[in-house]
Design a protein around this motif. Structure first.
Motif, PDB file in Angstrom:
ATOM      1  N   ILE A  68       2.707  -7.504 -10.085  1.00 49.86           N
ATOM      2  CA  ILE A  68       1.587  -6.628 -10.450  1.00 49.86           C
ATOM      3  C   ILE A  68       1.514  -5.403  -9.542  1.00 49.86           C
ATOM      4  O   ILE A  68       1.088  -4.339  -9.987  1.00 49.86           O
ATOM      5  N   VAL A  69       1.957  -5.536  -8.299  1.00 47.90           N
ATOM      6  CA  VAL A  69       2.034  -4.358  -7.419  1.00 47.90           C
ATOM      7  C   VAL A  69       3.101  -3.402  -7.962  1.00 47.90           C
ATOM      8  O   VAL A  69       2.880  -2.188  -8.001  1.00 47.90           O
ATOM      9  N   ASP A  70       4.233  -3.925  -8.409  1.00 48.62           N
ATOM     10  CA  ASP A  70       5.267  -3.092  -9.027  1.00 48.62           C
ATOM     11  C   ASP A  70       4.733  -2.385 -10.270  1.00 48.62           C
ATOM     12  O   ASP A  70       5.003  -1.204 -10.481  1.00 48.62           O
ATOM     13  N   GLU A  71       4.010  -3.120 -11.088  1.00 48.36           N
ATOM     14  CA  GLU A  71       3.450  -2.524 -12.303  1.00 48.36           C
ATOM     15  C   GLU A  71       2.490  -1.383 -11.953  1.00 48.36           C
ATOM     16  O   GLU A  71       2.496  -0.341 -12.612  1.00 48.36           O
ATOM     17  N   LEU A  72       1.678  -1.589 -10.926  1.00 46.13           N
ATOM     18  CA  LEU A  72       0.758  -0.548 -10.473  1.00 46.13           C
ATOM     19  C   LEU A  72       1.542   0.683 -10.017  1.00 46.13           C
ATOM     20  O   LEU A  72       1.238   1.811 -10.411  1.00 46.13           O
ATOM     21  N   LEU A  82       0.825  -1.202   0.000  1.00 44.83           N
ATOM     22  CA  LEU A  82       0.000   0.000   0.000  1.00 44.83           C
ATOM     23  C   LEU A  82       0.864   1.259   0.000  1.00 44.83           C
ATOM     24  O   LEU A  82       0.628   2.184  -0.787  1.00 44.83           O
ATOM     25  N   ALA A  83       1.869   1.298   0.858  1.00 44.52           N
ATOM     26  CA  ALA A  83       2.755   2.463   0.908  1.00 44.52           C
ATOM     27  C   ALA A  83       3.454   2.675  -0.426  1.00 44.52           C
ATOM     28  O   ALA A  83       3.591   3.811  -0.893  1.00 44.52           O
ATOM     29  N   LYS A  84       3.873   1.588  -1.039  1.00 44.63           N
ATOM     30  CA  LYS A  84       4.576   1.670  -2.322  1.00 44.63           C
ATOM     31  C   LYS A  84       3.698   2.291  -3.401  1.00 44.63           C
ATOM     32  O   LYS A  84       4.122   3.190  -4.120  1.00 44.63           O
ATOM     33  N   VAL A  85       2.459   1.810  -3.517  1.00 41.84           N
ATOM     34  CA  VAL A  85       1.593   2.328  -4.581  1.00 41.84           C
ATOM     35  C   VAL A  85       1.125   3.756  -4.283  1.00 41.84           C
ATOM     36  O   VAL A  85       1.027   4.577  -5.190  1.00 41.84           O
ATOM     37  N   GLU A  86       0.878   4.042  -3.002  1.00 45.52           N
ATOM     38  CA  GLU A  86       0.432   5.401  -2.650  1.00 45.52           C
ATOM     39  C   GLU A  86       1.545   6.427  -2.864  1.00 45.52           C
ATOM     40  O   GLU A  86       1.273   7.561  -3.276  1.00 45.52           O
ATOM     41  N   THR A  98      -3.906   4.301  -5.700  1.00 44.77           N
ATOM     42  CA  THR A  98      -4.802   4.229  -4.545  1.00 44.77           C
ATOM     43  C   THR A  98      -4.930   2.814  -3.998  1.00 44.77           C
ATOM     44  O   THR A  98      -4.613   1.833  -4.686  1.00 44.77           O
ATOM     45  N   GLU A  99      -5.454   2.728  -2.773  1.00 47.69           N
ATOM     46  CA  GLU A  99      -5.722   1.422  -2.183  1.00 47.69           C
ATOM     47  C   GLU A  99      -6.795   0.686  -2.978  1.00 47.69           C
ATOM     48  O   GLU A  99      -6.739  -0.535  -3.112  1.00 47.69           O
ATOM     49  N   VAL A 100      -7.747   1.426  -3.532  1.00 46.45           N
ATOM     50  CA  VAL A 100      -8.791   0.804  -4.363  1.00 46.45           C
ATOM     51  C   VAL A 100      -8.151   0.078  -5.540  1.00 46.45           C
ATOM     52  O   VAL A 100      -8.518  -1.047  -5.872  1.00 46.45           O
ATOM     53  N   GLU A 101      -7.174   0.717  -6.173  1.00 44.97           N
ATOM     54  CA  GLU A 101      -6.480   0.090  -7.302  1.00 44.97           C
ATOM     55  C   GLU A 101      -5.677  -1.129  -6.840  1.00 44.97           C
ATOM     56  O   GLU A 101      -5.659  -2.158  -7.526  1.00 44.97           O
ATOM     57  N   LEU A 102      -5.030  -1.009  -5.688  1.00 43.87           N
ATOM     58  CA  LEU A 102      -4.282  -2.142  -5.141  1.00 43.87           C
ATOM     59  C   LEU A 102      -5.221  -3.322  -4.895  1.00 43.87           C
ATOM     60  O   LEU A 102      -4.924  -4.456  -5.288  1.00 43.87           O
ATOM     61  N   LEU A 103      -6.349  -3.051  -4.276  1.00 40.99           N
ATOM     62  CA  LEU A 103      -7.324  -4.119  -4.010  1.00 40.99           C
ATOM     63  C   LEU A 103      -7.853  -4.713  -5.315  1.00 40.99           C
ATOM     64  O   LEU A 103      -8.108  -5.915  -5.397  1.00 40.99           O
ATOM     65  N   GLN A 104      -7.991  -3.885  -6.336  1.00 39.56           N
ATOM     66  CA  GLN A 104      -8.467  -4.372  -7.635  1.00 39.56           C
ATOM     67  C   GLN A 104      -7.476  -5.369  -8.249  1.00 39.56           C
ATOM     68  O   GLN A 104      -7.885  -6.419  -8.759  1.00 39.56           O
ATOM     69  N   VAL A 105      -6.175  -5.078  -8.181  1.00 37.82           N
ATOM     70  CA  VAL A 105      -5.205  -6.015  -8.766  1.00 37.82           C
ATOM     71  C   VAL A 105      -5.091  -7.279  -7.921  1.00 37.82           C
ATOM     72  O   VAL A 105      -4.921  -8.376  -8.461  1.00 37.82           O
ATOM     73  N   ILE A 106      -5.218  -7.141  -6.590  1.00 38.95           N
ATOM     74  CA  ILE A 106      -5.205  -8.329  -5.732  1.00 38.95           C
ATOM     75  C   ILE A 106      -6.420  -9.198  -6.033  1.00 38.95           C
ATOM     76  O   ILE A 106      -6.304 -10.427  -6.137  1.00 38.95           O
ATOM     77  N   GLU A 107      -7.578  -8.576  -6.205  1.00 38.43           N
ATOM     78  CA  GLU A 107      -8.783  -9.349  -6.510  1.00 38.43           C
ATOM     79  C   GLU A 107      -8.655 -10.042  -7.862  1.00 38.43           C
ATOM     80  O   GLU A 107      -9.055 -11.201  -8.018  1.00 38.43           O
ATOM     81  N   TRP A 108      -8.090  -9.348  -8.838  1.00 40.90           N
ATOM     82  CA  TRP A 108      -7.917  -9.969 -10.155  1.00 40.90           C
ATOM     83  C   TRP A 108      -7.052 -11.225 -10.048  1.00 40.90           C
ATOM     84  O   TRP A 108      -7.374 -12.264 -10.622  1.00 40.90           O
ATOM     85  N   LEU A 109      -5.949 -11.129  -9.303  1.00 39.64           N
ATOM     86  CA  LEU A 109      -5.026 -12.263  -9.203  1.00 39.64           C
ATOM     87  C   LEU A 109      -5.582 -13.395  -8.356  1.00 39.64           C
ATOM     88  O   LEU A 109      -5.445 -14.565  -8.720  1.00 39.64           O
TER      89      LEU A 109
END
Length: 122
Positions: free
Chosen positions: A104-108, A24-28, A33-44
């Motif tokens: 995918i977190v890195d890509e985000l 979360l800290a990395k993407v923010e 956003t956390e919403v985007e992070l949760l979206q990629v986690i849900e996809w995977l």
């Protein structure tokens, strides 16, 4: 050989609850956003926001996390280097799944579009 086994075992025992705030800290930091992070986690993994919260609350390790997950059939389309390893060449399934998530977190964080991260066809 034992170095690889220790590496795989370390991933299995690593707590998702400990790693999630780092993701979360990395993407923010990079304006995502956390919403985007949760979206990629849900996809995977198939885990929605509630599921992720429960996994964090239960201090699930990655072995348990991915055992409960329903891995996206397109996860194998995640390729490239993460921490010096080619994701597609990792032999241990659990380690590969953790590295898929890392990738995918890195890509985000790097600003890649969600359509590309989620491997949606153009």
């Amino acid at each position: 050989m034992s170095v690889v086994n220790n590496h795989d075992e370390r991933f299995a025992k690593m707590s998702f609850a400990t790693v999630y705030p780092l993701y979360l800290a990395k993407v923010e930091r990079k304006g995502r956003t956390e919403v985007e992070l949760l979206q990629v986690i849900e996809w995977l993994t198939g885990f929605n926001e509630k599921d992720v919260g429960e996994l964090i609350a239960s201090n699930a390790n990655f072995e348990s996390f991915f055992h409960k997950a329903t891995l996206n059939p397109n996860a194998s389309l995640i390729t490239g280097l993460i921490c010096g390893y080619r994701v597609e060449d990792i032999e241990n399934p659990l380690t590969q799944q953790v590295r898929y998530l890392d990738k995918i977190v890195d890509e985000l964080a790097k600003g890649k579009s969600l359509d590309k991260i989620l491997r949606k066809s153009a």
